[in-house]
Write a protein that holds these residues in place. Structure first.
Motif, PDB file in Angstrom:
ATOM      1  N   ARG A   1      -4.841  10.801  -9.548  1.00 56.73           N
ATOM      2  CA  ARG A   1      -5.798  11.890  -9.326  1.00 56.73           C
ATOM      3  C   ARG A   1      -6.850  11.530  -8.283  1.00 56.73           C
ATOM      4  NH1 ARG A   1     -10.205  12.535 -14.049  1.00 56.73           N
ATOM      5  NH2 ARG A   1     -10.689  14.222 -12.600  1.00 56.73           N
ATOM      6  N   TYR A   2      -7.020  10.229  -8.019  1.00 50.55           N
ATOM      7  CA  TYR A   2      -8.025   9.787  -7.057  1.00 50.55           C
ATOM      8  C   TYR A   2      -7.439   9.465  -5.679  1.00 50.55           C
ATOM      9  CZ  TYR A   2     -10.747   9.229 -11.338  1.00 50.55           C
ATOM     10  OH  TYR A   2     -11.383   9.447 -12.538  1.00 50.55           O
ATOM     11  N   LEU A   3      -6.137   9.666  -5.508  1.00 50.08           N
ATOM     12  CA  LEU A   3      -5.489   9.368  -4.228  1.00 50.08           C
ATOM     13  C   LEU A   3      -5.091  10.659  -3.528  1.00 50.08           C
ATOM     14  CD1 LEU A   3      -3.116   6.415  -5.201  1.00 50.08           C
ATOM     15  CD2 LEU A   3      -5.453   6.309  -4.333  1.00 50.08           C
ATOM     16  N   PRO A   4      -5.060  10.675  -2.201  1.00 58.61           N
ATOM     17  CA  PRO A   4      -4.612  11.877  -1.496  1.00 58.61           C
ATOM     18  C   PRO A   4      -3.104  12.031  -1.639  1.00 58.61           C
ATOM     19  CG  PRO A   4      -4.994  10.101   0.050  1.00 58.61           C
ATOM     20  CD  PRO A   4      -5.466   9.598  -1.284  1.00 58.61           C
ATOM     21  N   PRO A   5      -2.592  13.261  -1.543  1.00 62.27           N
ATOM     22  CA  PRO A   5      -1.135  13.428  -1.524  1.00 62.27           C
ATOM     23  C   PRO A   5      -0.543  12.608  -0.384  1.00 62.27           C
ATOM     24  CG  PRO A   5      -2.263  15.545  -1.682  1.00 62.27           C
ATOM     25  CD  PRO A   5      -3.317  14.530  -1.398  1.00 62.27           C
ATOM     26  N   ALA A   6       0.607  11.974  -0.657  1.00 61.69           N
ATOM     27  CA  ALA A   6       1.187  11.085   0.348  1.00 61.69           C
ATOM     28  C   ALA A   6       2.699  11.158   0.316  1.00 61.69           C
ATOM     29  CB  ALA A   6       0.730   9.645   0.117  1.00 61.69           C
ATOM     30  N   SER A   7       3.286  10.809   1.429  1.00 68.35           N
ATOM     31  CA  SER A   7       4.735  10.650   1.513  1.00 68.35           C
ATOM     32  C   SER A   7       5.018   9.290   2.144  1.00 68.35           C
ATOM     33  CB  SER A   7       5.364  11.763   2.359  1.00 68.35           C
ATOM     34  OG  SER A   7       4.853  11.721   3.683  1.00 68.35           O
ATOM     35  N   VAL A   8       6.205   8.782   1.876  1.00 64.90           N
ATOM     36  CA  VAL A   8       6.615   7.497   2.443  1.00 64.90           C
ATOM     37  C   VAL A   8       7.918   7.756   3.199  1.00 64.90           C
ATOM     38  CG1 VAL A   8       7.150   5.077   1.958  1.00 64.90           C
ATOM     39  CG2 VAL A   8       5.506   6.297   0.526  1.00 64.90           C
ATOM     40  N   PRO A   9       7.835   8.161   4.469  1.00 66.88           N
ATOM     41  CA  PRO A   9       9.037   8.536   5.213  1.00 66.88           C
ATOM     42  C   PRO A   9       9.984   7.379   5.468  1.00 66.88           C
ATOM     43  CG  PRO A   9       7.122   8.480   6.655  1.00 66.88           C
ATOM     44  CD  PRO A   9       6.620   8.316   5.258  1.00 66.88           C
ATOM     45  N   GLU A  10       9.467   6.169   5.429  1.00 60.38           N
ATOM     46  CA  GLU A  10      10.306   4.990   5.581  1.00 60.38           C
ATOM     47  C   GLU A  10       9.620   3.840   4.856  1.00 60.38           C
ATOM     48  OE1 GLU A  10       9.435   3.152   9.801  1.00 60.38           O
ATOM     49  OE2 GLU A  10       9.677   5.326   9.965  1.00 60.38           O
TER      50      GLU A  10
ATOM     51  N   VAL B   1       0.836  -1.198   0.000  1.00 56.37           N
ATOM     52  CA  VAL B   1       0.000   0.000   0.000  1.00 56.37           C
ATOM     53  C   VAL B   1       0.875   1.253   0.000  1.00 56.37           C
ATOM     54  CG1 VAL B   1      -1.684   1.320   1.329  1.00 56.37           C
ATOM     55  CG2 VAL B   1      -1.946  -1.145   1.106  1.00 56.37           C
ATOM     56  N   ALA B   2       1.965   1.216   0.760  1.00 56.78           N
ATOM     57  CA  ALA B   2       2.900   2.348   0.754  1.00 56.78           C
ATOM     58  C   ALA B   2       3.463   2.566  -0.643  1.00 56.78           C
ATOM     59  CB  ALA B   2       4.027   2.102   1.756  1.00 56.78           C
ATOM     60  N   ALA B   3       3.776   1.470  -1.340  1.00 56.41           N
ATOM     61  CA  ALA B   3       4.299   1.585  -2.697  1.00 56.41           C
ATOM     62  C   ALA B   3       3.262   2.188  -3.637  1.00 56.41           C
ATOM     63  CB  ALA B   3       4.731   0.204  -3.203  1.00 56.41           C
ATOM     64  N   LEU B   4       2.004   1.837  -3.440  1.00 57.24           N
ATOM     65  CA  LEU B   4       0.930   2.383  -4.272  1.00 57.24           C
ATOM     66  C   LEU B   4       0.826   3.890  -4.083  1.00 57.24           C
ATOM     67  CD1 LEU B   4      -1.491   1.628  -6.159  1.00 57.24           C
ATOM     68  CD2 LEU B   4      -2.884   1.564  -4.085  1.00 57.24           C
ATOM     69  N   HIS B   5       0.937   4.362  -2.848  1.00 57.29           N
ATOM     70  CA  HIS B   5       0.865   5.801  -2.585  1.00 57.29           C
ATOM     71  C   HIS B   5       2.138   6.520  -3.024  1.00 57.29           C
ATOM     72  CE1 HIS B   5      -2.945   6.351  -0.583  1.00 57.29           C
ATOM     73  NE2 HIS B   5      -2.725   5.313   0.187  1.00 57.29           N
ATOM     74  N   ALA B   6       3.276   5.834  -2.945  1.00 53.47           N
ATOM     75  CA  ALA B   6       4.546   6.495  -3.272  1.00 53.47           C
ATOM     76  C   ALA B   6       4.666   6.779  -4.763  1.00 53.47           C
ATOM     77  CB  ALA B   6       5.713   5.628  -2.814  1.00 53.47           C
ATOM     78  N   ALA B   7       4.212   5.838  -5.592  1.00 50.79           N
ATOM     79  CA  ALA B   7       4.353   5.998  -7.043  1.00 50.79           C
ATOM     80  C   ALA B   7       3.120   5.443  -7.747  1.00 50.79           C
ATOM     81  CB  ALA B   7       5.611   5.284  -7.526  1.00 50.79           C
ATOM     82  N   PRO B   8       1.965   6.095  -7.572  1.00 48.05           N
ATOM     83  CA  PRO B   8       0.759   5.579  -8.216  1.00 48.05           C
ATOM     84  C   PRO B   8       0.779   5.797  -9.718  1.00 48.05           C
ATOM     85  CG  PRO B   8       0.303   7.688  -7.192  1.00 48.05           C
ATOM     86  CD  PRO B   8       1.709   7.328  -6.814  1.00 48.05           C
ATOM     87  N   PRO B   9       0.182   4.903 -10.488  1.00 50.23           N
ATOM     88  CA  PRO B   9       0.024   5.164 -11.917  1.00 50.23           C
ATOM     89  C   PRO B   9      -0.709   6.484 -12.148  1.00 50.23           C
ATOM     90  CG  PRO B   9      -0.604   2.914 -11.372  1.00 50.23           C
ATOM     91  CD  PRO B   9      -0.396   3.624 -10.074  1.00 50.23           C
ATOM     92  N   ARG B  10      -0.409   7.144 -13.239  1.00 54.87           N
ATOM     93  CA  ARG B  10      -0.939   8.484 -13.486  1.00 54.87           C
ATOM     94  C   ARG B  10      -2.464   8.521 -13.449  1.00 54.87           C
ATOM     95  NH1 ARG B  10       1.321  11.687 -18.570  1.00 54.87           N
ATOM     96  NH2 ARG B  10       3.185  11.436 -17.279  1.00 54.87           N
ATOM     97  N   ARG B  11      -3.111   7.524 -14.047  1.00 55.18           N
ATOM     98  CA  ARG B  11      -4.575   7.535 -14.095  1.00 55.18           C
ATOM     99  C   ARG B  11      -5.173   7.428 -12.690  1.00 55.18           C
ATOM    100  NH1 ARG B  11      -6.798   3.244 -16.205  1.00 55.18           N
ATOM    101  NH2 ARG B  11      -8.797   4.262 -16.610  1.00 55.18           N
ATOM    102  N   LEU B  12      -4.499   6.693 -11.802  1.00 59.50           N
ATOM    103  CA  LEU B  12      -5.024   6.509 -10.461  1.00 59.50           C
ATOM    104  C   LEU B  12      -4.643   7.660  -9.532  1.00 59.50           C
ATOM    105  CD1 LEU B  12      -6.536   4.628  -8.486  1.00 59.50           C
ATOM    106  CD2 LEU B  12      -4.331   3.530  -7.993  1.00 59.50           C
TER     107      LEU B  12
END
Length: 207
Positions: A14-23, A1-12
């Protein structure tokens, strides 16, 4: 899930909140200003869900299969039986119906806990929140969760997200049956009854 938020595909993205992966293996999502969804937002919600389901799942996500759903259903049924002892045999029949049912074979990226509570509508898009139950499973799982969640939590009703297999509605209803009590709703007994009624209707369709 962290990987999904860190580098989501472009189409997806726009539907995700801004995120960071501190570790590694830990994502932090930003607060999103917006409002709860209303019926006119349904086309945008459906498009967001289609985009999610068409996104290749990250590696190592849990698999939502028949065995996993059955374990969750048995655990939830045990919780409900503690608060509603008279429903124990009823719950046992529903769990048995799920055990005997055929689980859909499709495997896509699913939100896992999809409900109106997990959506914020902004000026430009809809944002999907809380992917902590994301999994690889049947596409209809999110639609089943959407319907059952509204029975469990109340609030202004929103239209269903299309038809879904009765076995998925049954599994989602059993999983969410303890939710009205967990949320300390004054009408928890009536809401639990509505969820169990939905489970029985789904089990009837299976039969």
């Amino acid at each position: 899930v962290a990987a999904l938020h860190a580098a989501p595909p472009r189409r997806l993205a726009r539907y995700l909140p801004p995120a960071s992966v501190p570790e590694p293996r830990r994502a932090q999502t930003a607060w999103v200003e917006g409002r709860p969804p209303v019926p006119r937002d349904m086309p945008a919600i459906e498009e967001a869900l289609r985009t999610l389901h068409s996104t290749p799942p990250p590696t190592a996500l849990p698999v939502l299969d028949a065995a996993t759903a059955l374990v969750a259903a048995r655990r939830a049924a045990g919780s409900v039986a503690l608060t509603l002892p008279d429903a124990r045999s009823r719950l046992a029949r529903l769990v048995d119906a799920l055990w005997q049912a055929t689980w859909p074979a499709s495997r896509v990226l699913v939100h896992g806990d999809f409900s109106p509570d997990q959506i914020v509508v902004t000026d430009r898009t809809v944002v999907l929140l809380d992917f902590d139950r994301a999994a690889v499973g049947p596409a209809g799982w999110d639609a089943a969760q959407w319907t059952v969640a509204q029975l469990a939590t109340g609030g202004p009703p929103l239209p269903p997200l299309g038809a879904t297999a009765p076995v998925l509605v049954l599994a989602a209803a059993l999983q969410r049956a303890p939710e009205p009590f967990r949320r300390l709703r004054p009408d928890w007994a009536q809401r639990t009854e509505a969820v169990l009624a939905a489970a029985e209707a789904a089990a009837g369709e299976l039969a």
